[in-house]
Scaffold this motif. Structure first.
Motif, PDB file in Angstrom:
ATOM      1  N   LEU A 276       0.792  -1.197   0.019  1.00 38.55           N
ATOM      2  CA  LEU A 276      -0.262  -0.087   0.040  1.00 38.55           C
ATOM      3  C   LEU A 276       0.753   1.236  -0.044  1.00 38.55           C
ATOM      4  O   LEU A 276       0.529   2.188  -0.637  1.00 38.55           O
ATOM      5  N   GLU A 277       1.888   1.192   0.641  1.00 43.10           N
ATOM      6  CA  GLU A 277       2.925   2.221   0.622  1.00 43.10           C
ATOM      7  C   GLU A 277       3.487   2.790  -0.581  1.00 43.10           C
ATOM      8  O   GLU A 277       3.793   3.784  -1.203  1.00 43.10           O
ATOM      9  N   TYR A 278       3.719   1.324  -1.292  1.00 42.31           N
ATOM     10  CA  TYR A 278       4.346   1.575  -2.573  1.00 42.31           C
ATOM     11  C   TYR A 278       3.500   2.144  -3.530  1.00 42.31           C
ATOM     12  O   TYR A 278       3.803   3.080  -4.592  1.00 42.31           O
ATOM     13  N   ILE A 279       2.231   1.846  -3.598  1.00 46.08           N
ATOM     14  CA  ILE A 279       1.341   2.241  -4.685  1.00 46.08           C
ATOM     15  C   ILE A 279       0.613   3.722  -4.135  1.00 46.08           C
ATOM     16  O   ILE A 279      -0.087   4.219  -5.108  1.00 46.08           O
ATOM     17  N   ASP A 280       1.084   4.023  -2.975  1.00 48.81           N
ATOM     18  CA  ASP A 280       0.566   5.410  -2.596  1.00 48.81           C
ATOM     19  C   ASP A 280       1.352   6.506  -2.943  1.00 48.81           C
ATOM     20  O   ASP A 280       2.429   6.416  -2.511  1.00 48.81           O
ATOM     21  N   HIS A 281       0.974   7.235  -3.947  1.00 48.12           N
ATOM     22  CA  HIS A 281       1.864   8.358  -4.543  1.00 48.12           C
ATOM     23  C   HIS A 281       1.560   9.663  -3.969  1.00 48.12           C
ATOM     24  O   HIS A 281       1.823  10.695  -4.733  1.00 48.12           O
ATOM     25  N   THR A 282       0.984   9.758  -2.704  1.00 49.86           N
ATOM     26  CA  THR A 282       0.677  11.204  -2.311  1.00 49.86           C
ATOM     27  C   THR A 282       1.989  11.641  -1.445  1.00 49.86           C
ATOM     28  O   THR A 282       2.650  10.870  -1.072  1.00 49.86           O
ATOM     29  N   ILE A 283       1.774  12.958  -1.118  1.00 47.01           N
ATOM     30  CA  ILE A 283       2.726  13.352  -0.244  1.00 47.01           C
ATOM     31  C   ILE A 283       2.680  13.004   1.210  1.00 47.01           C
ATOM     32  O   ILE A 283       1.562  13.088   1.684  1.00 47.01           O
ATOM     33  N   LYS A 284       3.640  12.423   1.690  1.00 50.52           N
ATOM     34  CA  LYS A 284       3.592  11.904   3.141  1.00 50.52           C
ATOM     35  C   LYS A 284       4.515  12.558   4.079  1.00 50.52           C
ATOM     36  O   LYS A 284       4.591  11.961   5.296  1.00 50.52           O
TER      37      LYS A 284
END
Length: 525
Positions: A276-284
């Motif tokens: 999920l972290e890999y496919i999450d392309h938001t600013i974190k």
């Protein structure tokens, strides 16, 4: 190293796990629950084993057996004969397996499985099957059930083969295995007897001897362990090793299975969190702003950094929220002094994100720290926000001033000394037309003349035309980016477009920031 490929530290991995801790926990619970239910539904099964030998030699010679070669002996591996009806039916009759209750498994299974067995039997009886309780039907079902629980496996490179019997009771498994193996020997002797009767007649000594041998084997047709000489038998198939009561059920025991499930559940949950972290392309994180957007990170606002209404004067001094606002305002003070900035556009990166509370709290703090008069102008004519943040009346505002309905001074509202707000106001015209008019430049010019610092709040920076027009009257633009909401590619395209229009981007503020790693763990990694 290329800025697009930052070094991934241990904290990044731990952060990904804690950021998606709900997924890890849910995955763990689902797998463990499924494993426990599966273990409860699995009744322990015991396997008993008999080892037998095909010798192709018998006590009474026969042309059929003496003509067998070594290769033909290998072809006699009796997987089909052991499971044949004559052998199985004899075993069922001797052991009275057809008299077992239909819910025989309930004696050995868990309460949960017992309930399912009751439901299955109830459903079977409700089908009004007239043969369900008939002896012939029960006998046939017992024969078929025993065939399913018998396995015959040749032992490689030998004349040996093994008969394996499965049952919920270890004693019953050993008893059935011994009876089936002896029933097979009796069947083999009966085949010899039939051949000799045809060849020599009923009174021939060999026929009589075979009858005696068969009678002796029938007397031993029970599940108890026999002396070796009696168990071997006179047939071409001999028992080498009798079945003993197995000490433990087959398969992994419940404790080991549950322990393995715990490790697998944790592993699956963590892998899913990484996916999920890999496919999450938001600013974190602030690092994402610097690395992916190539913008200075001016400060962060934690997720709990706002009250429902009100600005910084509603946040207690010394709290975490106040500390973040103080640090952000300190950075802006240095920026204002170093670059002699008199006016700023504080804009949300996407329409979904709100920058009003950031503008309100910064205006409040900067008016105190700089000692200058600060005015905050709400340019969100289509969706006013500052009046709710400061809890002020919805009177005339920017739209009214742009339409020349009221003068600038009449539309402003003083919040406290050195801090003034110009609300958005209300209009029936298209908001974009008002912001693009030359009157907007005049209003900003008046604000600059009357106040030392002008902050304009605008939450639709994706509208490049309005953003560029507003920024042309101001000294710089600060983007407000929400953690976990704004995607990298959206921001990159937006920033590239703003740079093409020569907009002076001063940096970004990370809003809605979370700190997933507990402080105790964060200090130690």
């Amino acid at each position: 190293m290329n800025a697009n490929y930052p070094v991934i530290s241990l904290k990044d991995y731990v952060k990904a796990i804690f950021r998606h801790k709900a997924v890890v926990v849910i995955t763990f619970i689902v797998i463990i629950t499924g494993t426990i239910i599966g273990l409860e539904l699995k009744t322990p099964v015991y396997h008993a084993r008999v080892t037998m030998l095909i010798s192709a030699e018998k006590q009474i010679d026969s042309p059929y057996y003496t003509s067998l070669s070594g290769a033909q002996i290998q072809q006699l591996t009796p997987s089909g004969i052991v499971n044949s009806n004559p052998v199985i039916k004899r075993a069922v009759n001797v052991l009275k397996l057809h008299e077992r209750p239909a819910d025989y498994e309930k004696q050995f299974c868990s309460p949960l499985k017992a309930r399912l067995i009751d439901l299955r039997l109830k459903r079977s009886k409700s089908n009004d099957n007239p043969s369900f309780d008939e002896p012939s039907y029960r006998f046939r079902m017992a024969v078929e059930g025993l065939k399913e629980n018998i396995g015959v496996e040749p032992i490689r490179d030998t004349n040996l083969f093994a008969i394996t019997v499965s049952d919920f009771s270890p004693e019953a498994a050993a008893e059935i295995a011994n009876v089936v193996s002896r029933s097979y020997i009796i069947f083999d002797l009966e085949q010899q007897l039939a051949e000799l009767r045809l060849q020599y007649g009923e009174m021939h000594p060999n026929v009589v001897q075979l009858k005696d041998n068969i009678s002796a084997m029938i007397q031993n047709l029970h599940g108890k362990i026999l002396p070796a000489i009696e168990a071997i038998g006179p047939a071409t198939v001999k028992i080498i090793e009798q079945a003993e009561v197995p000490l433990a059920p087959t398969g992994t025991n419940k404790r080991t299975a549950l322990l393995l499930a715990v490790f697998m559940a944790l592993f699956a949950g963590i892998m899913l969190a990484f996916a999920l972290e890999y496919i999450d392309h938001t600013i974190k994180s602030p690092q994402d702003i610097v690395t992916n957007l190539n913008l200075p990170h001016l400060g962060s606002i934690p997720r709990n950094g706002y009250r429902k209404n009100g600005c910084m004067n509603g946040v207690k001094r010394g709290t975490v929220s106040a500390q973040f606002y103080q640090k952000l305002s300190d950075n802006l003070c240095l920026l204002i002094r170093d670059k002699n900035i008199k006016s700023l556009l504080i804009a949300a990166a996407t329409p979904r994100e709100r920058s009003a509370r950031v503008s309100a709290n910064l205006g409040n703090l900067l008016s105190t720290k700089t000692g200058q008069k600060v005015i905050i102008i709400d340019a969100n004519v289509n969706a006013p926000a500052l009046n709710r943040v400061f809890d002020i009346s919805e009177g005339p505002g920017l739209a009214d001033v742009l339409e020349r309905k009221v003068p600038f001074e009449k539309a402003t509202q003083e919040i406290r000394p050195n801090l003034t707000v110009l609300p958005a106001g209300d209009t029936q015209l298209e908001p974009a037309l008002l912001l693009e008019s030359t009157r907007m430049g005049e209003v900003i010019k008046i604000a600059k003349e009357k106040y030392g610092l002008v902050l304009i709040d605008y939450s639709n920076v994706v509208n490049l035309r309005d953003t560029c027009i507003l920024s042309s009257y101001l000294d710089g633009v600060i983007l407000v980016v929400s953690e976990g909401q704004t995607k990298h590619h959206v921001l990159k395209e937006l920033i590239e477009s703003l740079n093409d229009k020569k907009v002076n981007l001063l940096g970004a503020v990370l809003d809605n920031r979370t700190f997933p790693i507990p402080k105790v763990i964060y200090k130690r990694i």
